[in-house]
Design an enzyme around this catalytic site. Structure first.
Site, PDB file in Angstrom:
ATOM      1  N   CYS A  34      -5.368  32.515 -21.102  1.00 49.20           N
ATOM      2  CA  CYS A  34      -4.725  33.044 -19.893  1.00 49.20           C
ATOM      3  C   CYS A  34      -3.746  34.161 -20.230  1.00 49.20           C
ATOM      4  CB  CYS A  34      -4.004  31.930 -19.144  1.00 49.20           C
ATOM      5  SG  CYS A  34      -2.696  31.196 -20.122  1.00 49.20           S
ATOM      6  N   CYS A 104      -1.509  24.047 -20.451  1.00 47.71           N
ATOM      7  CA  CYS A 104      -0.261  24.821 -20.377  1.00 47.71           C
ATOM      8  C   CYS A 104       0.878  24.062 -21.071  1.00 47.71           C
ATOM      9  CB  CYS A 104       0.129  25.074 -18.930  1.00 47.71           C
ATOM     10  SG  CYS A 104      -1.233  25.643 -17.914  1.00 47.71           S
TER      11      CYS A 104
HETATM   12 FE1  FES Z   1      -1.538  29.988 -18.871  1.00 44.16          FE
HETATM   13 FE2  FES Z   1      -0.738  27.881 -17.638  1.00 44.16          FE
HETATM   14  S1  FES Z   1      -2.310  29.208 -17.007  1.00 44.16           S
HETATM   15  S2  FES Z   1      -0.126  28.581 -19.554  1.00 44.16           S
END
Ligand code: FES
Length: 138
Positions: A34, A104
């Site tokens: 991400c 995360c």
């Molecule tokens: Fe990247 Fe949560 S979506 S750390």
């Protein structure tokens, strides 16, 4: 997606946000998938106690909530206790995270370990624990 009240509380009112200029240990980790980044700063006294702890997270709400909770959990504790902090402990303290967001919370555990490793490195203590590989550097 349903977040617990604890997650919403730590996301909207994160504790220990910021940086420590003369930190004794700094750990930065990223999530390659991400692109989110988390950095944790530790101030550690001569008895190995974490007297202060701050974080900066460029990431999603779950990452912010877990950083906030992780700093709360390790502040006032020794570095060896901080090394026992797992993402399960953080998620439990936050009263759960939606399954897609559990990755995360792993960042917090990793950032703490990297910050402790940085401290060990600074004081010349050999690393006696396994350092998670930073996703970003893979
Ligand atoms: Fe990247 Fe949560 S979506 S750390």
């Amino acid at each position: 997606m349903q977040y617990s009240e604890k997650v919403m509380d730590h996301f909207t009112h994160p504790r220990n946000v910021g940086e420590i200029e003369d930190a004794d240990g700094i750990g930065t980790v990223g999530n390659a998938k991400c692109g989110d980044i988390m950095r944790i700063y530790l101030k550690i006294d001569e008895n190995d106690v974490i007297t202060d702890c701050k974080f900066k997270t460029f990431g999603c709400g779950a990452a912010i909530a877990t950083s906030s909770m992780a700093t709360e959990l390790i502040k006032g504790h020794t570095v060896s206790e901080a090394l026992k902090l797992t993402n399960d402990v953080v998620v439990e303290a936050l009263e759960g995270l939606p399954p897609v967001k559990v990755h995360c919370s792993v960042l917090a555990e990793e950032a703490v370990k990297h910050a402790v490793a940085d401290y060990y490195n600074k004081i010349g203590r050999p690393l006696d624990f396994e350092l998670p590989v930073d996703d970003d550097e893979e």
